[in-house]
Design a protein around this motif. Structure first.
Motif, mmCIF file in Angstrom:
data_model
loop_
_atom_site.group_PDB
_atom_site.id
_atom_site.type_symbol
_atom_site.label_atom_id
_atom_site.label_comp_id
_atom_site.label_asym_id
_atom_site.label_seq_id
_atom_site.Cartn_x
_atom_site.Cartn_y
_atom_site.Cartn_z
ATOM 1 N N ASN A 5 54.284 -75.399 168.357
ATOM 2 C CA ASN A 5 54.314 -76.524 167.412
ATOM 3 C C ASN A 5 55.567 -76.567 166.552
ATOM 4 O O ASN A 5 55.691 -77.436 165.671
ATOM 5 N N ARG A 33 51.669 -84.029 159.385
ATOM 6 C CA ARG A 33 50.612 -84.171 160.384
ATOM 7 C C ARG A 33 50.282 -82.839 161.046
ATOM 8 O O ARG A 33 49.160 -82.635 161.506
ATOM 9 N N LYS A 93 46.667 -80.938 161.728
ATOM 10 C CA LYS A 93 46.270 -80.350 163.014
ATOM 11 C C LYS A 93 45.742 -78.939 162.824
ATOM 12 O O LYS A 93 44.661 -78.592 163.325
ATOM 13 N N LYS A 150 42.321 -78.962 161.214
ATOM 14 C CA LYS A 150 41.286 -79.409 162.140
ATOM 15 C C LYS A 150 40.919 -78.309 163.124
ATOM 16 O O LYS A 150 39.742 -78.100 163.432
ATOM 17 N N GLY A 161 43.246 -78.749 170.751
ATOM 18 C CA GLY A 161 44.570 -78.622 170.159
ATOM 19 C C GLY A 161 45.452 -77.570 170.785
ATOM 20 O O GLY A 161 46.616 -77.425 170.403
ATOM 21 N N THR A 170 44.319 -84.505 168.546
ATOM 22 C CA THR A 170 44.509 -83.156 167.990
ATOM 23 C C THR A 170 45.760 -82.511 168.564
ATOM 24 O O THR A 170 46.675 -82.128 167.837
ATOM 25 N N LEU A 229 49.129 -84.046 167.408
ATOM 26 C CA LEU A 229 49.423 -84.209 165.985
ATOM 27 C C LEU A 229 50.708 -83.474 165.616
ATOM 28 O O LEU A 229 50.893 -82.308 165.961
#
Length: 406
Positions: A18, A25, A29, A32, A43, A233, A236
């Motif tokens: 990531n 955002r 993520k 979540k 995710g 997800t 994000l």
């Protein structure tokens, strides 16, 4: 199943994957993913394939064009470019040429992982997995692709398609916009939409104005408002926008578009098979979506804005999905839904046979006759579900310790 990496490495891989994503955002993520193992699975598609067993069943199965990120919430209803409503796979960001067992084990794992949050007992989840796989094999053995639309659907899927068909555009727009002085403006609620910066607004507005000039009806695509979209997800943190356009030119004739940055498929680094040389990642997504879906959704197009690659399509609301909550569905209804999903996945695989290295239909029919892999794939899904739960618990500890803080 043997671990390919240890727990600490799992969190490192998540963080590294990531890196570079938009912080606001990405924070959403990470939060979540901590909340639920099923959300965590959604995710971390990249981590799922890091964990995939190296057994022959995942290397020697026939090659098909896979969705790649096949799970329970990547099915939904939408209006096709022929304006009819369909229920089909609806996300192809991870699509790639891969052994068909890759799609199957991810979907089966999602049933087992999702069973807790959906209120389904494990034995019932295992039964639903068997229903899905039996339906998949039966459809594969027919060698024919099917599609699910109002005339062929029943139960909750038929109800979902009826609701979409009968939904008034004004009601749909009212949920996502406010009206001020006779014009609509996007709702920026921090949940489904975030404000775009002036630079972002001008960039997307300039693109849409140029894009409109290339269309038969330029005024239809004239931008009215733009916001950053919060949806899904796994994606994000990537650039994503919701765009309100003029459409039919009156208050209730406006349309909503989804503009989403594209990235490489998480499957490719784990695959032995050579992939086609796509012009861009969004071209890959668009092309494979058009191959795998019975009918493509509206406004599906690959575009480039400055140096960023995007997929443009009609906005697809999250409510246009089946809610598989056990409190809202009988076991019989859940079986019907999983049976339909089995038909849909097999049809997608059949529909794209013989293209750029995928196997021919006759070989899929032959493979469907082998009973042995049916039992094996169910067992491996159970292994993958256990591993995912372990990774999620490790993630919770790392998250609570501030490992993912900025």
């Amino acid at each position: 199943m043997k671990n390919q990496i240890n727990m600490t490495d799992a969190c490192e891989l998540i963080k590294n994957f990531n890196t570079g994503r938009e912080q606001e955002r990405l924070v959403l993520k990470y939060k979540k993913m901590r909340s639920d193992a099923f959300v965590f699975l959604r995710g971390t598609c990249h981590l799922f394939y890091d964990r995939l067993p190296k057994e022959n069943i995942f290397n020697d199965a026939p090659l098909v064009w896979c969705c790649g990120d096949l799970h329970l919430e990547n099915f939904g209803s939408y209006k096709g470019n022929n304006r009819l409503t369909y229920f089909d796979i609806n996300d192809f960001d991870e699509a790639a040429l891969a052994p068909l067992t890759w799609d199957l084990v991810r979907l089966l794992t999602s049933i087992l992982i999702g069973s807790v949050s959906l209120g389904i007992k494990k034995k019932d989840a295992q039964l639903l997995g068997d229903v899905f796989l039996t339906s998949y094999r039966s459809t594969l053995s027919s060698g024919k692709s099917y599609w699910v639309e109002r005339e062929t659907a029943d139960g909750k899927i038929r109800l979902l398609l009826d609701n979409l068909r009968e939904r008034k555009r004004s009601a749909f727009l009212n949920k996502r916009t406010d009206t001020l002085k006779g014009k609509r403006k996007l709702k920026v609620d921090g949940q489904r939409a975030l404000p775009a910066s002036l630079r972002q607004f001008d960039l997307i507005a300039e693109f849409m104005s140029g894009y409109a000039k290339t269309q038969a009806d330029p005024n239809f695509f004239r931008p009215i408002d733009i916001a950053r979209r919060v949806a899904g997800t796994g994606s994000l943190g990537l650039d994503r926008y919701i765009i309100l356009i003029n459409g039919k030119g009156h208050l209730d004739g406006n349309y909503l578009l989804d503009l989403k940055a594209s990235s490489p498929s998480s499957l490719v680094s784990h695959l032995r098979v050579k992939q086609p040389k796509w012009q861009t990642e969004s071209h890959r997504t668009r092309e494979l979506q058009s191959r795998l879906q019975a009918v493509s959704m509206s406004f599906l197009e690959s575009v480039k804005i400055q140096k960023t690659d995007y997929l443009l399509r009609a906005l697809q609301p999250v409510e246009d999905r089946i809610i598989l909550d056990r409190s809202m569905n009988s076991m019989s209804e859940l079986e019907n839904i999983l049976h339909a999903m089995g038909e849909i996945v097999a049809s997608a695989h059949i529909r794209s046979t013989g293209r750029d290295g995928s196997t021919i239909t006759d070989e899929l029919i032959e493979y469907s006759q082998n009973n042995q892999w049916h039992t094996q794939i169910l067992a491996y899904a159970d292994d993958c579900a256990r591993q995912t739960n372990k990774d999620w618990k490790s993630y919770i500890c790392a998250f609570d310790d501030g490992f993912f803080n900025f």
